[in-house]
Design a protein around this motif. Sequence first.
Motif: not given
Length: 342
Positions: A155-171, A322-330
């Motif tokens: 529900n962050y700005m109305g987001f309906p799920k608890s995680v984001c899942t981005s496959i293949n060409n989804i940025i 396709r796109s890929a992403q990695f994230e760390h918190m520093v």
Amino acid sequence: MLKTTSKRFSLLSSRSYQLYLKNRSCIHTNTPALSPRKDTKAQWSTAQNNKWGQFQPIVPPSLFPVPVRSRPRLPVCSTIPYPYYAHEGISSEWALSTPYNTSDDLIKLRASAQLAKKILYMGGDLCKVGTTTNSIDRILHEAIIAEGAYPSPLNYMGFPKSVCTSINNIIAHGIPDDRPLENGDIINIDVTVYLDGFHGDTSATFYVGQVDNEGQALVECTKESLRKAINVCGPNVPLNEIGRIISDHASANGYSVSDELSGHGIGREFHCLPLIYHHVNTEDDVMTPGMVFTIEPVLSQGSSIGLMWPDEWTIATIDGGRSAQFEHMVAITEDGVEVLTD
């Protein structure tokens, strides 16, 4: 979760959306909103497979019968502290300056970051052929709640799920649904948790079954670009060094970098200053002890321009690559950098 910093990407109107579907030949107008991807294969999908490897692009449904804000949400028990935005579906409260964290804050930030890491790799283990992203979301939701934390995207700005899942060409910002994962998919899972008043945020791109060489090369280059960016971090280093390092590595390997989405400060707020640009930029702020932020580059095989679906969350590459992403918190320390999600 990435912060949108540009409105350059296309937000499709109802009319232009129908033209997009027709021109791309990617989906039939009577296709149910959550039908399996094997029912939506067509000429556009095949063309992209030949250009950038063997994978099945994700295409938007022809109909969005239920607005995102009206979709059902998984429950969170009332004993778990909610972030303030969760009740009304609003955004973070942006201060005019970057917050600086105390040593006591960092203790709590480490705990939230490590929980996010734990949940993320639990999600990675679930990335099997035939698994739906809805089931991944449900399992991770329950795991977060069991730890006494709140799933920050819910529900962050109305987001309906608890995680984001981005496959293949989804940025970015893919909404979990009932599509089964297919052999050869790459999937980014983006996890943020709210624990003891602080957010912890991390993401990674995982392989589903046997991924082709082109897909593996993209994923590994993205992971390496994040590592290189972290290695340059430290007190008094210009924040724009992050974008230079990532862009140089991506360009050398033939990939583009999204300049429409950024990393961000994080702590008591889900999103706050500083914004962390992953492309070449002229921002003049410098890293200072007490800063905590995410670095989360998105690399693409083709164009880095994103096209937003009518759900106003899902962002896909405009050309189907396709796109890929990695994230760390520093955290920037007096003598270097601490990777909180490592």
